[in-house]
Design a protein around this motif. Structure first.
Motif, PDB file in Angstrom:
ATOM      1  N   THR A  99     -70.820 -58.546 -48.089  1.00  0.00           N
ATOM      2  CA  THR A  99     -71.821 -58.184 -49.179  1.00  0.00           C
ATOM      3  C   THR A  99     -70.927 -58.877 -50.831  1.00  0.00           C
ATOM      4  O   THR A  99     -71.597 -59.233 -51.336  1.00  0.00           O
ATOM      5  CB  THR A  99     -71.063 -56.774 -49.432  1.00  0.00           C
ATOM      6  N   LEU A 103     -72.977 -60.440 -53.855  1.00  0.00           N
ATOM      7  CA  LEU A 103     -72.926 -60.609 -54.706  1.00  0.00           C
ATOM      8  C   LEU A 103     -72.078 -61.578 -55.612  1.00  0.00           C
ATOM      9  O   LEU A 103     -72.644 -62.023 -56.567  1.00  0.00           O
ATOM     10  CB  LEU A 103     -71.621 -59.656 -54.988  1.00  0.00           C
ATOM     11  N   TRP A 108     -78.382 -61.796 -58.375  1.00  0.00           N
ATOM     12  CA  TRP A 108     -78.771 -60.283 -58.636  1.00  0.00           C
ATOM     13  C   TRP A 108     -79.030 -59.717 -59.782  1.00  0.00           C
ATOM     14  O   TRP A 108     -79.207 -59.286 -60.456  1.00  0.00           O
ATOM     15  CB  TRP A 108     -77.634 -59.003 -57.796  1.00  0.00           C
ATOM     16  N   GLU A 113     -81.064 -57.334 -60.921  1.00  0.00           N
ATOM     17  CA  GLU A 113     -80.300 -55.889 -60.641  1.00  0.00           C
ATOM     18  C   GLU A 113     -79.196 -55.202 -60.854  1.00  0.00           C
ATOM     19  O   GLU A 113     -78.792 -55.935 -62.132  1.00  0.00           O
ATOM     20  CB  GLU A 113     -80.897 -56.636 -59.225  1.00  0.00           C
ATOM     21  N   LEU A 115     -75.171 -53.257 -60.411  1.00  0.00           N
ATOM     22  CA  LEU A 115     -73.937 -52.859 -58.710  1.00  0.00           C
ATOM     23  C   LEU A 115     -73.670 -52.526 -60.034  1.00  0.00           C
ATOM     24  O   LEU A 115     -73.023 -52.261 -60.821  1.00  0.00           O
ATOM     25  CB  LEU A 115     -73.452 -54.264 -59.169  1.00  0.00           C
ATOM     26  N   HIS A 238     -82.694 -49.896 -59.690  1.00  0.00           N
ATOM     27  CA  HIS A 238     -83.184 -51.276 -58.751  1.00  0.00           C
ATOM     28  C   HIS A 238     -81.368 -51.577 -58.734  1.00  0.00           C
ATOM     29  O   HIS A 238     -80.594 -52.385 -59.345  1.00  0.00           O
ATOM     30  CB  HIS A 238     -83.695 -52.860 -59.396  1.00  0.00           C
ATOM     31  N   HIS A 240     -77.572 -52.059 -56.437  1.00  0.00           N
ATOM     32  CA  HIS A 240     -76.311 -52.426 -55.393  1.00  0.00           C
ATOM     33  C   HIS A 240     -75.395 -51.640 -55.425  1.00  0.00           C
ATOM     34  O   HIS A 240     -74.549 -51.774 -56.246  1.00  0.00           O
ATOM     35  CB  HIS A 240     -76.226 -53.566 -54.595  1.00  0.00           C
ATOM     36  N   VAL A 242     -71.992 -50.337 -53.867  1.00  0.00           N
ATOM     37  CA  VAL A 242     -71.200 -50.420 -52.984  1.00  0.00           C
ATOM     38  C   VAL A 242     -69.559 -49.394 -53.287  1.00  0.00           C
ATOM     39  O   VAL A 242     -68.984 -48.768 -54.217  1.00  0.00           O
ATOM     40  CB  VAL A 242     -70.080 -51.425 -53.868  1.00  0.00           C
TER      41      VAL A 242
END
Length: 264
Positions: A99, A103, A108, A113, A115, A238, A240, A242
């Motif tokens: 990951t 990133l 992204w 997108e 995060l 949209h 990610h 974490v």
């Protein structure tokens, strides 16, 4: 066919190097000017091809401008601590290595997108976000760093003349916007409004990175539920997500005597 540079220049001194330096000032070529003093004598002594001299001088100007632009982008980003991947410990982080690597490609960001990094204090959220921002700056992108209360200040500053929307429009010209440390304290009404306005304005237009002690699904604990729902809906569409885990790096260093230098 005539070439302007081969014709006598009015007010010439008879010293071609001095005249060339004056022309670099007129044309705003500071990096060529700095390189010429050493390069021209070397080129003459080694009988460089004239085209090579031109190439090297232009390369010096291009490299100098790139470095100046990098410094400007870094200054405008207003990073808080200067953290980079140079002092990031991949193995110590609870973020899976694949990951982290994905990133760090910044794909992204190019895809606009988002995060969201959430987890306990001291687990590297801010460091990782800042390192990503620094990497984006080095890749030629523009970055802006905020706390959520900074957004509240922006709303208050622009509310009297009803220019909040224009301020947000200017902000989202930035390639990557980072909002750090959400969830430590209750969010003021202005900050909640500013955060929503930012997420809404950036939605599918720019990349956002958010670090928080709370998972975004819990943002209604620190801001009005209706506003939190609308914000999270756009933020996570949209995104990610974490989640960091483990003990605080800072607390661990402190308890092991590595938080300060030993007194003598």
């Amino acid at each position: 066919m005539s070439i302007t540079g081969l014709r006598p220049v009015t007010g010439t001194t008879g010293d071609p190097l001095a005249e060339a330096i004056e022309l670099t000032k007129r044309l705003k070529l500071p990096h060529i000017r700095r390189a010429m003093a050493d390069l021209i004598p070397t080129a003459k002594a080694q009988r460089w091809d004239p085209a090579e001299v031109v190439r090297v001088l232009l390369a010096e100007e291009a490299a100098g401008r790139d470095q100046a632009n990098l410094r400007t982008r870094r200054k405008r980003a207003t990073f808080p601590a200067g953290k980079t991947f140079g002092d990031w410990d991949e193995a110590a982080s609870s973020i899976p290595r694949p990951t982290q690597d994905a990133l760090r490609t910044l794909e992204w960001v190019h895809r606009k997108e988002n995060l969201s990094i959430c987890g306990p204090s001291g687990t590297g959220k801010s460091h990782f976000c800042e390192a990503l921002g620094q990497a984006a700056v080095e890749a030629g992108m523009t970055v802006a760093w905020f706390t959520i209360e900074d957004l509240g200040v922006m709303v208050r500053r622009h509310r009297p003349d009803d220019s909040v929307t224009r301020a947000m429009a200017r902000l989202i010209r930035t390639d990557l916007i980072i909002v750090d440390d959400i969830g430590l304290l209750p969010v003021s009404a202005d900050a909640a409004e500013g955060f929503y306005r930012l997420v809404d304005a950036a939605y599918e237009r720019r990349a956002l990175a958010v670090s928080s002690n709370l998972h975004p699904s819990g943002f209604d604990e620190i801001m009005p539920k209706t506003l939190a729902t609308a914000t999270v809906d756009r933020l996570l569409h949209h995104a990610h997500v974490v989640v960091t885990q483990g003990e605080s790096f800072r607390l661990n260093q402190a308890t092991n005597g590595r938080g300060v230098k030993r007194l003598h």
